[in-house]
Design a protein around this motif. Structure first.
Motif, PDB file in Angstrom:
ATOM      1  N   ARG A  58     -33.007  35.875-103.753  1.00 22.05           N
ATOM      2  CA  ARG A  58     -33.101  34.594-103.047  1.00 22.05           C
ATOM      3  C   ARG A  58     -32.369  34.623-101.715  1.00 22.05           C
ATOM      4  N   VAL A  59     -31.260  35.325-101.658  1.00 21.01           N
ATOM      5  CA  VAL A  59     -30.541  35.446-100.386  1.00 21.01           C
ATOM      6  C   VAL A  59     -31.420  36.137 -99.350  1.00 21.01           C
ATOM      7  N   GLU A  60     -32.066  37.236 -99.740  1.00 25.93           N
ATOM      8  CA  GLU A  60     -32.862  37.989 -98.790  1.00 25.93           C
ATOM      9  C   GLU A  60     -34.173  37.284 -98.448  1.00 25.93           C
ATOM     10  N   ALA A  61     -34.654  36.430 -99.356  1.00 26.11           N
ATOM     11  CA  ALA A  61     -35.852  35.646 -99.049  1.00 26.11           C
ATOM     12  C   ALA A  61     -35.583  34.662 -97.918  1.00 26.11           C
ATOM     13  N   GLY A  62     -34.330  34.197 -97.836  1.00 30.92           N
ATOM     14  CA  GLY A  62     -33.904  33.414 -96.684  1.00 30.92           C
ATOM     15  C   GLY A  62     -34.266  31.953 -96.683  1.00 30.92           C
ATOM     16  N   HIS A  63     -34.702  31.411 -97.832  1.00 34.42           N
ATOM     17  CA  HIS A  63     -35.166  30.026 -97.840  1.00 34.42           C
ATOM     18  C   HIS A  63     -34.089  29.027 -98.272  1.00 34.42           C
ATOM     19  N   ASP A  64     -33.218  29.414 -99.183  1.00 38.65           N
ATOM     20  CA  ASP A  64     -32.274  28.475 -99.790  1.00 38.65           C
ATOM     21  C   ASP A  64     -30.870  28.621 -99.221  1.00 38.65           C
ATOM     22  N   PRO A  65     -30.125  27.522 -99.120  1.00 36.38           N
ATOM     23  CA  PRO A  65     -28.726  27.608 -98.685  1.00 36.38           C
ATOM     24  C   PRO A  65     -27.923  28.483 -99.646  1.00 36.38           C
ATOM     25  N   MET A 101     -19.358  34.108-105.511  1.00 37.06           N
ATOM     26  CA  MET A 101     -20.537  34.948-105.285  1.00 37.06           C
ATOM     27  C   MET A 101     -20.292  35.915-104.141  1.00 37.06           C
ATOM     28  N   ARG A 102     -19.636  35.457-103.082  1.00 30.59           N
ATOM     29  CA  ARG A 102     -19.349  36.319-101.939  1.00 30.59           C
ATOM     30  C   ARG A 102     -18.509  37.518-102.367  1.00 30.59           C
ATOM     31  N   ARG A 103     -17.486  37.276-103.207  1.00 27.89           N
ATOM     32  CA  ARG A 103     -16.633  38.371-103.679  1.00 27.89           C
ATOM     33  C   ARG A 103     -17.435  39.363-104.519  1.00 27.89           C
ATOM     34  N   ALA A 104     -18.337  38.843-105.360  1.00 29.69           N
ATOM     35  CA  ALA A 104     -19.170  39.721-106.184  1.00 29.69           C
ATOM     36  C   ALA A 104     -20.102  40.560-105.312  1.00 29.69           C
ATOM     37  N   PHE A 105     -20.657  39.956-104.267  1.00 25.20           N
ATOM     38  CA  PHE A 105     -21.523  40.698-103.349  1.00 25.20           C
ATOM     39  C   PHE A 105     -20.724  41.788-102.629  1.00 25.20           C
ATOM     40  N   LEU A 106     -19.543  41.456-102.150  1.00 31.70           N
ATOM     41  CA  LEU A 106     -18.718  42.448-101.460  1.00 31.70           C
ATOM     42  C   LEU A 106     -18.362  43.600-102.386  1.00 31.70           C
ATOM     43  N   ALA A 126     -24.581  38.569 -94.520  1.00 34.91           N
ATOM     44  CA  ALA A 126     -24.924  39.821 -93.860  1.00 34.91           C
ATOM     45  C   ALA A 126     -26.217  40.394 -94.419  1.00 34.91           C
ATOM     46  N   LEU A 127     -26.400  40.298 -95.743  1.00 31.83           N
ATOM     47  CA  LEU A 127     -27.646  40.782 -96.346  1.00 31.83           C
ATOM     48  C   LEU A 127     -28.833  39.948 -95.894  1.00 31.83           C
ATOM     49  N   ARG A 128     -28.616  38.662 -95.731  1.00 35.95           N
ATOM     50  CA  ARG A 128     -29.710  37.791 -95.256  1.00 35.95           C
ATOM     51  C   ARG A 128     -30.086  38.177 -93.820  1.00 35.95           C
ATOM     52  N   ARG A 129     -29.101  38.406 -92.977  1.00 35.42           N
ATOM     53  CA  ARG A 129     -29.397  38.803 -91.592  1.00 35.42           C
ATOM     54  C   ARG A 129     -30.131  40.140 -91.558  1.00 35.42           C
TER      55      ARG A 129
END
Length: 313
Positions: free
Chosen positions: A269-276, A292-297, A306-309
């Protein structure tokens, strides 16, 4: 313009690591005549036996000019000391090639040649721990199907070589040709699931084993609390026995499995870029965006933004 592609193999290479990309480029070349010229190369040339025993005829390593170098993987990479000539050739030829790529454990040869230092890369998930120990200068992303860092591309295991080849074809000839190539191969042009190895990793022991039903149940309830007690109750087992049995069956603890399932769903969903981002965190069960940010890092080495960008680029 004809792009000359060299596919590097070695004794006990994985045959699909080489033939998968070769087939993709061959089909693309029929759709766009003259786009590619293919050559399989190996130290010494001649008949090279794959890990399956099937042999492929290869040209000897030379100083010819190549647009793209593709390095196969396979169990032959476990004895890197035997591949010194191939590594030295890669180091020389990569400086003149437009781009360099690896399939599966072919990333070891790129790493030995110094071509991945300071770069993001991936390889087959089963080799990730060993790869990370050997090459601490490389920013390993063990969950990815393929990673592009500038003009160096790395991919995960075996069939991911076809995903890689389709991405290279799209980069060269556009999405329409890549789509037609994928249709001829009867594969997805872009593999669904956030292009992640997570599903494959979790399925090792989980897709058809005793906890397959529980895995599906978990995926449908990621936004809900999924502590070990609740999972054990769903599995009709005591928490202690469930935790031991689940870890033995899947190779991960219940808590780690839940986190990976949430990360897999959140990354798509993050990479799809549609949802906050905060909505993604809530719906995938992280609740708090910072959690979630800590888990992603911790897992991907980058925050969700960064993954969305990167996905947009």
């Amino acid at each position: 313009m004809t792009r000359k592609i060299a596919v590097l193999i070695f004794p006990e290479f994985q045959i699909l690591d080489a033939t998968g990309p070769v087939a993709a480029f061959e089909i693309a070349g029929r759709i766009a005549p003259g786009a590619y010229a293919l050559e399989v190369v190996a130290a010494g040339g001649g008949e090279i036996a794959s890990s399956a025993g099937v042999r492929i005829m290869a040209a000897p390593l030379g100083d010819g000019a190549y647009d793209t170098l593709v390095v196969a993987g396979g169990i032959g990479t476990r004895t890197l000391g035997d591949l010194g000539e191939s590594v030295a050739w890669l180091r020389r030829r990569a400086s003149s090639a437009r781009r360099t790529a690896s399939v599966c454990s072919g990333a070891y040869l790129l790493a030995e040649a110094g071509l991945l230092d300071g770069k993001r890369a991936t390889t087959h998930w089963s080799r990730s721990d060993d790869f990370a120990r050997r090459y601490p200068k490389i920013r390993l992303e063990p969950d990815r199907i393929f990673v592009r860092q500038g003009e160096v591309w790395t991919s995960a295991g075996i069939t991911a070589g076809i995903d890689l080849a389709l991405a290279l074809i799209e980069d060269d000839l556009g999405g329409a040709v890549a789509k037609q190539t994928a249709q001829q191969l009867v594969v997805h042009q872009r593999r669904p699931g956030g292009q992640s190895q997570f599903s494959a990793l979790l399925d090792m022991g989980g897709a058809h084993g005793r906890f397959a039903g529980l895995m599906d149940w978990m995926r449908e309830r990621l936004a809900e609390p999924l502590g070990v007690e609740r999972l054990a109750d769903q599995a009709a087992m005591s928490p202690r026995h469930f935790a031991r049995a689940f870890t033995a069956e899947t190779g991960v603890t219940p808590a780690k499995a839940v986190e990976r399932l949430r990360l897999e769903a959140a990354r798509v969903r993050v990479e799809a870029g549609h949802d906050p981002i905060d909505r993604v965190a809530e719906d995938s069960g992280f609740r708090d965006p910072e959690r979630m940010r800590r888990a992603f890092l911790r897992t991907f080495g980058q925050p969700p933004q960064a993954l969305r960008r990167a996905a947009r680029v």
